[in-house]
Scaffold this active site. Structure first.
Site, mmCIF file in Angstrom:
data_model
loop_
_atom_site.group_PDB
_atom_site.id
_atom_site.type_symbol
_atom_site.label_atom_id
_atom_site.label_comp_id
_atom_site.label_asym_id
_atom_site.label_seq_id
_atom_site.Cartn_x
_atom_site.Cartn_y
_atom_site.Cartn_z
ATOM 1 N N CYS A 45 -96.301 -19.553 5.969
ATOM 2 C CA CYS A 45 -95.096 -19.005 5.339
ATOM 3 C C CYS A 45 -94.131 -18.415 6.358
ATOM 4 O O CYS A 45 -92.925 -18.335 6.091
ATOM 5 C CB CYS A 45 -95.465 -17.962 4.300
ATOM 6 N N GLU A 102 -94.757 -12.091 -2.134
ATOM 7 C CA GLU A 102 -94.695 -12.568 -0.747
ATOM 8 C C GLU A 102 -94.355 -14.049 -0.808
ATOM 9 O O GLU A 102 -95.218 -14.885 -1.090
ATOM 10 C CB GLU A 102 -96.034 -12.330 -0.039
#
Length: 484
Positions: free
Chosen positions: A264, A230
């Protein structure tokens, strides 16, 4: 309650100066534990999930205080909203759906397979390694752990060295609620992280930057360890000409400045119709003043995690300014002592500026003017595929063109961030923004082996295909060719 090895005992066994030996020792214990119960019952898995939830509740205040201390200033309500609430929601979601996820699946066979029967058995992989980042340190370590425990695995956790207070609290909390051969926490700096990612886990989950993700993938590949990465990247926000600026901008500002942009999936740049750029800038300036009055002294704002990251953000702005960008200051001056970075917009930043090439991870928002929707789509597609994409507007045809004409890890339409919080939606990147996905059933499947099982019937025609081959075999192959 359960307890880990004491540091003194572990040091005698493995050697304190050798993180690889320490990690190997714990990993061996966990693999032995898994071998003693390779397919845990639903009751065992529910018990582990219950303990995880009780741990979060019991340690919530200490977790929140530790995270705030690590950042310098991070509102307790923000940590509750972004770390505690989604973690507990993920645990409840897994508990609610675990019976269905674990169920054996009957599979229909083609006529060539009959009268055999078939099913798919979902089995745990073994021991899962989880490397978590610093920006949402509780959520991004316990959310993948939830999937690992639901799937019946053991797990080792490596929190970030940039959150030492939280890492210590997590290690103590896990030792209180789990045996070391179930869940263990390994703390330390880059050398520990390097040894951790090189260990032969049955699966490795890494959340962090694209640059580090490449190194993690290389280390895992030496053991043929499958990975879920990720990562991040430059997530665009597109304002369509049909967008209502008064409605879109507050949602965009919230998503961008959440955790001071250290997210993110934060919008990394905004694509705005050229004729609406001035109105957009004015609206953003007003909304920043409304959401965060009195910056940099607003108590709802978050510090930048470290002096190094703070200085990096300053360099991004100054380099863009030197290359001809216009810097639009949206609040007061920066406070380097408290690492409070005031949000800014950038217009006219050239493509070769670092701020346009690197993931920003801070409260800086470049604004890019476009003339046609095709131009905006082409701009996105000329770059690495983003972890998230946001589109604002009411024109459904334009929405469809954007959704079908771009590839991104996930999308929220007419808002930001929110797709990440839904456990029924898989979370994961694509290309440079990541590989694989977790959350909900996607996480359960990522950490399970779907093993196909075929049971042959007593009455089987396969023997007609046994050698020696002759006329019967040719007849059967001819029949199979016609009916296959």
């Amino acid at each position: 309650m359960y307890g880990q090895l004491s540091p003194m005992t572990e040091d005698r066994v493995t050697g304190a100066a050798d993180p690889a030996a320490r990690i190997a020792f714990i990993l061996e214990r966990q693999k032995a534990g898994w071998l003693s119960d390779p397919l845990p019952s639903r009751e065992v898995r529910l018990d582990r999930l219950d303990r995880l939830d009780r741990m979060v509740v019991a340690w919530q205040e200490r977790f929140c205080a530790a995270i705030s201390a690590d950042f310098g200033q991070r509102p307790l309500l923000l940590t509750t909203l972004t770390d505690v609430v989604p973690t507990r929601a993920a645990i409840r979601h897994a508990r609610r759906h675990l019976k269905r996820w674990m169920a054996r699946r009957r599979v229909s066979l083609g006529w060539t397979g009959k009268p055999a029967s078939a099913e798919i058995l979902r089995q745990p992989l073994g021991v899962v390694g989880i490397v978590a980042p610093w920006n949402y340190p509780l959520n991004l370590v316990l959310s993948p752990l939830t999937g690992a425990l639901a799937a019946g695995n053991r797990a080792m956790l490596k929190p970030s060295e940039l959150t030492p207070a939280f890492s210590e609290a997590l290690q103590q909390a896990v030792a209180e609620f789990f045996a070391e051969d179930e869940v263990a926490v390994v703390t330390g700096g880059p050398e520990v992280a390097q040894a951790f990612t090189a260990a032969p886990f049955d699966h490795l989950i890494f959340t962090g930057s694209t640059a580090v993700g490449r190194k993690v993938a290389e280390a895992a590949a030496r053991n043929l360890t499958p990975v879920t990465l990720e990562l991040g990247g430059k997530s665009p926000a597109i304002l369509d000409p049909s967008a209502d600026i008064a409605r879109a901008v507050p949602r965009l500002v919230w998503g961008k400045l959440l955790n001071a942009g250290q997210t993110c999936v934060a919008p990394d740049y905004a694509l705005v119709p050229r004729e609406r750029v001035d109105a957009f800038i004015a609206a953003v300036m007003a909304e920043v003043a409304r959401q965060y009055p009195g910056l940099p002294d607003n108590p709802d704002y978050t510090s930048i995690i470290s002096a190094r990251h703070f200085e990096r953000l300053e360099r991004l702005v100054e380099e863009a300014r030197d290359k001809g960008a216009t810097v639009v200051e949206l609040a007061g001056a920066n406070d380097a002592v408290r690492r409070m970075f005031a949000p800014v917009l950038l217009t006219g930043a050239p493509d070769d500026a670092a701020v346009m090439r690197e993931e920003i991870f801070g409260p800086i928002l470049p604004v890019i003017a476009y003339d046609t929707l095709e131009e905006a789509i082409a701009y996105i597609n000329q770059r690495d595929r983003p972890l998230a994409l946001y589109w604002f507007g009411t024109d459904r045809a334009a929405e469809t063109r954007v959704l079908e004409g771009t590839i991104a890890g996930g999308v929220t339409v007419n808002d930001t961030i929110l797709h990440l919080s839904q456990d029924d939606l898989p979370f994961g990147g694509v290309g440079a923004s990541g590989h694989g996905a977790y959350h909900g059933e996607a996480g359960f499947l990522a950490l399970s082996k779907e093993k196909p099982v075929l049971r042959q019937s007593t009455w089987s025609g396969v023997k007609l295909l046994y050698p020696p081959y002759g006329g019967v075999t040719r007849l059967m192959l001819k029949l199979l060719g016609r009916l296959g």
